[in-house]
Write an enzyme that holds these catalytic residues in place. Structure first.
Site, PDB file in Angstrom:
ATOM      1  N   HIS A 123      18.187  61.959  55.207  1.00 38.61           N
ATOM      2  CA  HIS A 123      18.519  63.150  55.998  1.00 38.61           C
ATOM      3  C   HIS A 123      19.845  63.788  55.571  1.00 38.61           C
ATOM      4  O   HIS A 123      20.128  64.930  55.921  1.00 38.61           O
ATOM      5  CB  HIS A 123      18.522  62.831  57.503  1.00 38.61           C
ATOM      6  CG  HIS A 123      19.730  62.076  57.994  1.00 38.61           C
ATOM      7  ND1 HIS A 123      19.732  60.707  58.187  1.00 38.61           N
ATOM      8  CD2 HIS A 123      20.968  62.490  58.343  1.00 38.61           C
ATOM      9  CE1 HIS A 123      20.910  60.327  58.643  1.00 38.61           C
ATOM     10  NE2 HIS A 123      21.686  61.395  58.738  1.00 38.61           N
ATOM     11  N   ASP A 153      14.211  56.628  55.826  1.00 39.86           N
ATOM     12  CA  ASP A 153      15.415  57.463  55.768  1.00 39.86           C
ATOM     13  C   ASP A 153      16.368  56.999  54.659  1.00 39.86           C
ATOM     14  O   ASP A 153      17.570  56.862  54.870  1.00 39.86           O
ATOM     15  CB  ASP A 153      16.135  57.467  57.116  1.00 39.86           C
ATOM     16  CG  ASP A 153      17.171  58.593  57.205  1.00 39.86           C
ATOM     17  OD1 ASP A 153      17.026  59.599  56.468  1.00 39.86           O
ATOM     18  OD2 ASP A 153      18.130  58.469  57.992  1.00 39.86           O
ATOM     19  N   SER A 228      26.918  58.998  58.064  1.00 43.46           N
ATOM     20  CA  SER A 228      25.544  58.711  57.644  1.00 43.46           C
ATOM     21  C   SER A 228      25.476  58.417  56.156  1.00 43.46           C
ATOM     22  O   SER A 228      26.014  59.164  55.333  1.00 43.46           O
ATOM     23  CB  SER A 228      24.638  59.905  57.965  1.00 43.46           C
ATOM     24  OG  SER A 228      24.435  60.026  59.349  1.00 43.46           O
TER      25      SER A 228
END
Length: 396
Positions: A123, A153, A228
């Site tokens: 993402h 992911d 992230s």
């Protein structure tokens, strides 16, 4: 006698005046103590005179000493920081007034080998038309997207850069709740930020795309937007997970609960790419429900643990091997479930109590491997040989 007392008082007052006005500000006493006792840390006083008056401040003469915990924090940070990178993804959006406008998203990644391969979250780079990686030494490189695994992911990037410092990957199968962890990343674009906490739980959660993350590492180490794709580390500075999302409670910032993808999941992703050139995750092709003693008693099951097969995916590995899904609808609270299917209690001799146990077995196998699945059908114990299929996005 009185004269002696007066002289003694005058001597004490004079000595105190000399001590406070000349010897302490000049550091004479501190220097004498330091020379007499070189191992003893001594604080000194510095005087600053100015238009607002005199300021006397106590300053440390000794270099700071770190306790063992602080020193380990410092060591983990210094060891890992050169391997952590900033990942910038640029897309072009169309604005009615200004036409095409570049938009940037930022995240973190980490170097896994000398060839310039970098792991991050899918993402972070999704829909990016240009991916740029900034190293700790501020050098910038255009990155190539080698492959992505949307269902987990994950994304693998590569840059062409010299003298790279890769991280050390741990085995996330051995992590436990209560273990100390560190997160390094670029929250809100603040490069090279480290936070510390513990593993507060291990659980399955829904990732940013809605797909399940098995064995997700829950931590109270502060993780914010920009973290992230960054590494979650153990106390030896080895990577045990990839920070991927937070429980923000709608505030878009850390609320004390963050989640990381286990590094073993990422290692399986990279291993597949190295062996086959694409992701070949093994799949049992079942939808399951974990069973505990209370539910087992209510349903009259033959064992008080395991995972109940709610549904087998059409044409999948489980259906080909003869596993049966549920045939009756029931409710657990407000959640509809299918009961009456097979109860899986072990795979290849390993007890199965949760979906995470199934995931652990899958991570130790490859698509095409054959495993022995032990089930209870009604109250009859059966062993089935199941050839694992290749997981697809539809199946996950």
């Amino acid at each position: 006698m009185k004269m002696r007392r007066v002289l003694l008082v005058l001597l004490l007052v004079g000595g105190f005046y000399l001590l406070t006005n000349y010897m302490v500000p000049s550091g004479a006493i501190g220097n004498w103590v330091k020379s007499a006792f070189p191992s003893l840390p001594v604080n000194g006083t510095t005087a600053v005179n100015g238009p607002l008056g005199n300021f006397h401040m106590t300053v440390a003469n000794a270099a700071p000493e770190f306790d063992s915990e602080e020193q380990n924090n410092i060591n983990v940070y210094k060891r890992t920081l050169p391997s952590v990178v900033n990942v910038t993804s640029t897309t072009v959006a169309f604005d009615f007034f200004y036409g095409p406008v570049p938009q940037q998203g930022m995240g973190t990644g980490f170097i896994i080998d000398k060839e310039g391969h970098i792991l991050t979250n899918n993402h972070v780079i999704q829909d990016g038309q240009r991916i740029e990686v900034t190293l700790n030494d501020k050098h910038k490189y255009t990155a190539k997207v080698v492959q992505v695994d949307k269902s987990h992911d994950l994304a693998l990037l590569q840059i062409n850069a010299p003298n790279l410092t890769p991280v050390t990957l741990a085995d996330s199968k051995n992590i436990v709740v209560g273990q100390k962890v560190y997160a390094i990343g670029n929250p809100f674009g603040l490069n090279g930020t480290m936070t510390r906490g513990i593993i507060s739980a291990l659980r399955s959660v829904r990732g940013p795309t809605g797909a399940a993350i098995d064995n997700a590492i829950q931590t109270d180490a502060a993780i914010n937007p920009g973290n992230s794709g960054g590494p979650l580390l153990n106390s030896r500075g080895e990577v045990i997970g990839i920070n991927t999302m937070i429980a923000s409670n709608g505030s878009d910032q850390s609320a004390g609960i963050g989640f990381a993808i286990p590094i073993n999941t990422a290692r399986a992703f990279v291993d597949d790419l190295a062996r086959y050139g694409h992701v070949r995750r093994p799949a049992l092709d079942v939808v399951t429900l974990p069973i505990g003693p209370d539910i087992a008693d209510q349903l009259g099951l033959a064992a008080d643990y395991g995972v109940l097969v709610e549904r087998v995916l059409p044409g999948g590995a489980a259906e080909r091997a003869g596993l049966k899904g549920g045939s009756q609808r029931a409710y657990m609270g407000n959640t509809p479930v299918m009961i009456g299917g097979d109860l899986i209690v072990s795979i290849d001799g390993q007890d199965i109590t949760t979906q995470q146990d199934v995931s652990d077995v899958m991570n130790s196998h490859k698509a095409g491997d054959t495993v022995t699945v032990t089930i209870f059908r009604a109250r009859k114990k059966i062993e089935l040989r199941v050839t694992l299929s290749e997981a697809s996005e539809r199946q996950t």
